[in-house]
Enzyme design. Structure first.
Site, PDB file in Angstrom:
ATOM      1  N   LYS A   1      17.089   3.698   0.576  1.00  0.00           N
ATOM      2  CA  LYS A   1      17.789   3.457   1.774  1.00  0.00           C
ATOM      3  C   LYS A   1      19.186   2.468   1.495  1.00  0.00           C
ATOM      4  O   LYS A   1      19.116   1.223   1.860  1.00  0.00           O
ATOM      5  CB  LYS A   1      17.079   2.596   2.959  1.00  0.00           C
ATOM      6  CG  LYS A   1      17.169   3.399   4.391  1.00  0.00           C
ATOM      7  CD  LYS A   1      16.492   2.166   5.246  1.00  0.00           C
ATOM      8  CE  LYS A   1      15.165   2.371   5.255  1.00  0.00           C
ATOM      9  NZ  LYS A   1      14.576   1.609   6.547  1.00  0.00           N
TER      10      LYS A   1
ATOM     11  N   ASP B   1      14.551  -0.764   0.506  1.00  0.00           N
ATOM     12  CA  ASP B   1      15.362  -0.901   1.600  1.00  0.00           C
ATOM     13  C   ASP B   1      16.584  -2.008   1.331  1.00  0.00           C
ATOM     14  O   ASP B   1      17.501  -1.835   0.785  1.00  0.00           O
ATOM     15  CB  ASP B   1      14.471  -1.489   2.690  1.00  0.00           C
ATOM     16  CG  ASP B   1      14.913  -1.612   4.096  1.00  0.00           C
ATOM     17  OD1 ASP B   1      15.941  -0.907   4.334  1.00  0.00           O
ATOM     18  OD2 ASP B   1      14.495  -2.412   5.048  1.00  0.00           O
TER      19      ASP B   1
ATOM     20  N   ARG C   1       0.434   6.079   7.846  1.00  0.00           N
ATOM     21  CA  ARG C   1       0.495   6.353   6.419  1.00  0.00           C
ATOM     22  C   ARG C   1      -0.041   7.392   6.004  1.00  0.00           C
ATOM     23  O   ARG C   1       0.517   7.990   4.831  1.00  0.00           O
ATOM     24  CB  ARG C   1      -0.284   5.008   5.602  1.00  0.00           C
ATOM     25  CG  ARG C   1       0.307   3.660   5.815  1.00  0.00           C
ATOM     26  CD  ARG C   1      -0.379   3.013   4.790  1.00  0.00           C
ATOM     27  NE  ARG C   1      -0.327   1.617   5.068  1.00  0.00           N
ATOM     28  CZ  ARG C   1       0.551   0.737   4.714  1.00  0.00           C
ATOM     29  NH1 ARG C   1       1.738   1.159   3.862  1.00  0.00           N
ATOM     30  NH2 ARG C   1       0.719  -0.629   5.024  1.00  0.00           N
TER      31      ARG C   1
ATOM     32  N   PHE D   1      14.027   4.226  10.430  1.00  0.00           N
ATOM     33  CA  PHE D   1      12.707   3.538  10.099  1.00  0.00           C
ATOM     34  C   PHE D   1      11.795   4.502   9.804  1.00  0.00           C
ATOM     35  O   PHE D   1      11.346   5.552  10.727  1.00  0.00           O
ATOM     36  CB  PHE D   1      12.334   2.591  11.193  1.00  0.00           C
ATOM     37  CG  PHE D   1      11.203   1.876  10.594  1.00  0.00           C
ATOM     38  CD1 PHE D   1      11.205   0.423   9.987  1.00  0.00           C
ATOM     39  CD2 PHE D   1       9.694   2.256  10.838  1.00  0.00           C
ATOM     40  CE1 PHE D   1      10.267  -0.034   9.150  1.00  0.00           C
ATOM     41  CE2 PHE D   1       8.640   1.323  10.179  1.00  0.00           C
ATOM     42  CZ  PHE D   1       9.071   0.353   9.316  1.00  0.00           C
TER      43      PHE D   1
ATOM     44  N   LYS E   1       0.887  -1.193  -0.134  1.00  0.00           N
ATOM     45  CA  LYS E   1      -0.050  -0.096  -0.004  1.00  0.00           C
ATOM     46  C   LYS E   1       0.861   1.333   0.092  1.00  0.00           C
ATOM     47  O   LYS E   1       0.633   2.325  -0.424  1.00  0.00           O
ATOM     48  CB  LYS E   1      -0.750   0.084   1.099  1.00  0.00           C
ATOM     49  CG  LYS E   1      -1.564  -1.313   1.486  1.00  0.00           C
ATOM     50  CD  LYS E   1      -2.385  -1.362   2.825  1.00  0.00           C
ATOM     51  CE  LYS E   1      -2.829  -2.469   3.200  1.00  0.00           C
ATOM     52  NZ  LYS E   1      -3.122  -2.782   4.699  1.00  0.00           N
ATOM     53  N   GLY E   2       2.181   0.939   0.241  1.00  0.00           N
ATOM     54  CA  GLY E   2       2.937   2.177   0.801  1.00  0.00           C
ATOM     55  C   GLY E   2       3.065   3.341  -0.439  1.00  0.00           C
ATOM     56  O   GLY E   2       3.256   4.318  -0.136  1.00  0.00           O
TER      57      GLY E   2
ATOM     58  N   GLU F   1       7.503   2.662  -6.407  1.00  0.00           N
ATOM     59  CA  GLU F   1       7.937   2.073  -5.030  1.00  0.00           C
ATOM     60  C   GLU F   1       7.861   3.120  -3.961  1.00  0.00           C
ATOM     61  O   GLU F   1       8.356   4.452  -4.372  1.00  0.00           O
ATOM     62  CB  GLU F   1       8.939   1.097  -4.980  1.00  0.00           C
ATOM     63  CG  GLU F   1       9.563   0.618  -3.796  1.00  0.00           C
ATOM     64  CD  GLU F   1       8.693  -0.446  -3.172  1.00  0.00           C
ATOM     65  OE1 GLU F   1       7.670  -0.187  -3.004  1.00  0.00           O
ATOM     66  OE2 GLU F   1       9.143  -1.501  -3.063  1.00  0.00           O
ATOM     67  N   ASP F   2       7.558   2.850  -2.663  1.00  0.00           N
ATOM     68  CA  ASP F   2       7.815   3.854  -1.569  1.00  0.00           C
ATOM     69  C   ASP F   2       9.180   4.059  -1.389  1.00  0.00           C
ATOM     70  O   ASP F   2       9.809   5.105  -1.164  1.00  0.00           O
ATOM     71  CB  ASP F   2       6.860   3.686  -0.531  1.00  0.00           C
ATOM     72  CG  ASP F   2       6.877   2.111   0.142  1.00  0.00           C
ATOM     73  OD1 ASP F   2       7.635   1.478  -0.529  1.00  0.00           O
ATOM     74  OD2 ASP F   2       6.192   2.024   1.115  1.00  0.00           O
TER      75      ASP F   2
HETATM   76  P1  IMP Z   1      12.922  -4.357   0.755  1.00  0.00           P
HETATM   77  O1  IMP Z   1      12.316  -5.901   0.175  1.00  0.00           O
HETATM   78  O2  IMP Z   1      13.796  -4.767   2.100  1.00  0.00           O
HETATM   79  O3  IMP Z   1      13.489  -3.448  -0.189  1.00  0.00           O
HETATM   80  O4  IMP Z   1      11.672  -3.720   1.252  1.00  0.00           O
HETATM   81  C1  IMP Z   1      10.783  -2.922   0.675  1.00  0.00           C
HETATM   82  C2  IMP Z   1       9.513  -2.598   1.450  1.00  0.00           C
HETATM   83  O5  IMP Z   1       9.773  -2.956   2.962  1.00  0.00           O
HETATM   84  C3  IMP Z   1       9.072  -1.248   1.093  1.00  0.00           C
HETATM   85  O6  IMP Z   1       8.265  -1.186   0.032  1.00  0.00           O
HETATM   86  C4  IMP Z   1       8.294  -1.075   2.430  1.00  0.00           C
HETATM   87  O7  IMP Z   1       6.869  -1.290   2.363  1.00  0.00           O
HETATM   88  C5  IMP Z   1       9.139  -1.818   3.457  1.00  0.00           C
HETATM   89  N1  IMP Z   1      10.021  -0.695   4.204  1.00  0.00           N
HETATM   90  C6  IMP Z   1      11.540  -0.863   3.980  1.00  0.00           C
HETATM   91  N2  IMP Z   1      11.845   0.173   4.934  1.00  0.00           N
HETATM   92  C7  IMP Z   1      10.649   0.589   5.391  1.00  0.00           C
HETATM   93  C8  IMP Z   1      10.803   1.926   6.211  1.00  0.00           C
HETATM   94  O8  IMP Z   1      12.015   2.491   6.689  1.00  0.00           O
HETATM   95  N3  IMP Z   1       9.581   2.197   6.971  1.00  0.00           N
HETATM   96  C9  IMP Z   1       8.567   1.636   6.472  1.00  0.00           C
HETATM   97  N4  IMP Z   1       8.425   0.628   5.356  1.00  0.00           N
HETATM   98  C10 IMP Z   1       9.475   0.212   5.104  1.00  0.00           C
HETATM   99 MG    MG Z   2       6.376  -1.159  -0.639  1.00  0.00          MG
END
Ligand code: IMP
Ligand code: MG
Length: 182
Positions: free
Chosen positions: A133, A105, A167, A154, A45-46, A101-102
């Protein structure tokens, strides 16, 4: 304890910062896909709020679709396992796909999604993320369009949640380590 109120004091990026960035990237995307069709895919949803700012500023014949993939439980650390919980409603064969994408990470989610989408024979797959990040990356993944780089915090607000909260904050903030319960 996380605050019960849905307001936070620490502003990393304001609504104006985000809209200015959406304008800049929207113009770049408009230029890059000139004369081409585009399917903009938001990650639920982000990315919903960022996607809505961005598409308003892309002057192209585009379609919108959504995908939901989860690699996180209700906490703040990735499980490393990605599942598509809601797939695209459109056929992307020979189409240009822009995943919105939001935040990137570890890179796990988008690495998985781009791989899955590429199996469907699209013309191209690119990524536009609001936040990056890079210090936490576990799989190599570089966004084609990026809003802002953030430190290892975070992040919440403007679509990003902690346990489904925050959100709707109209700015980007972050939680102090003491606010987070693993
Ligand atoms: P990844 O697969 O580790 O790159 O994570 C991606 C998803 O994790 C993002 O689309 C977010 O929904 C969630 N996420 C990663 N870091 C954060 C954060 O700092 N705050 C909130 N959601 C996060
Ligand atoms: Mg996301």
């Amino acid at each position: 304890m996380a605050e019960e109120k849905n307001t936070m004091g620490k502003v990393l990026f304001t609504e104006q910062d985000i809209c200015d960035k959406a304008k800049e990237l929207g113009e770049q995307i408009t230029h890059d896909y000139q004369g081409d069709e585009l399917i903009v895919v938001g990650t639920l949803k982000g990315a919903v709020m960022w996607m809505s700012e961005l598409v308003k500023r892309i002057d192209l014949d585009l379609k919108m679709d959504f995908v939901s993939a989860s690699s996180y439980g209700s906490g703040t650390t990735s499980s490393g396992v990605v599942k598509i919980t809601k797939d695209l409603s459109m056929d992307i064969y020979q189409k240009n796909v822009l995943i919105v994408e939001d935040i990137i990470d570890t890179g796990t989610t988008l690495n998985f999604l781009t791989k899955k989408f590429k199996e469907r024979g699209p013309k191209s797959v690119k990524i536009c993320t609001m936040l990056d990040k890079p210090s936490r990356r576990r799989v190599p993944l570089a966004p084609d369009y990026k809003g802002f780089t953030v430190d290892d915090l975070f992040i919440v607000g403007y679509g990003l949640d902690y346990d489904q909260k925050y959100r709707n904050l109209p700015y980007i903030s972050y939680l102090e380590p003491g606010d987070i319960q693993e």
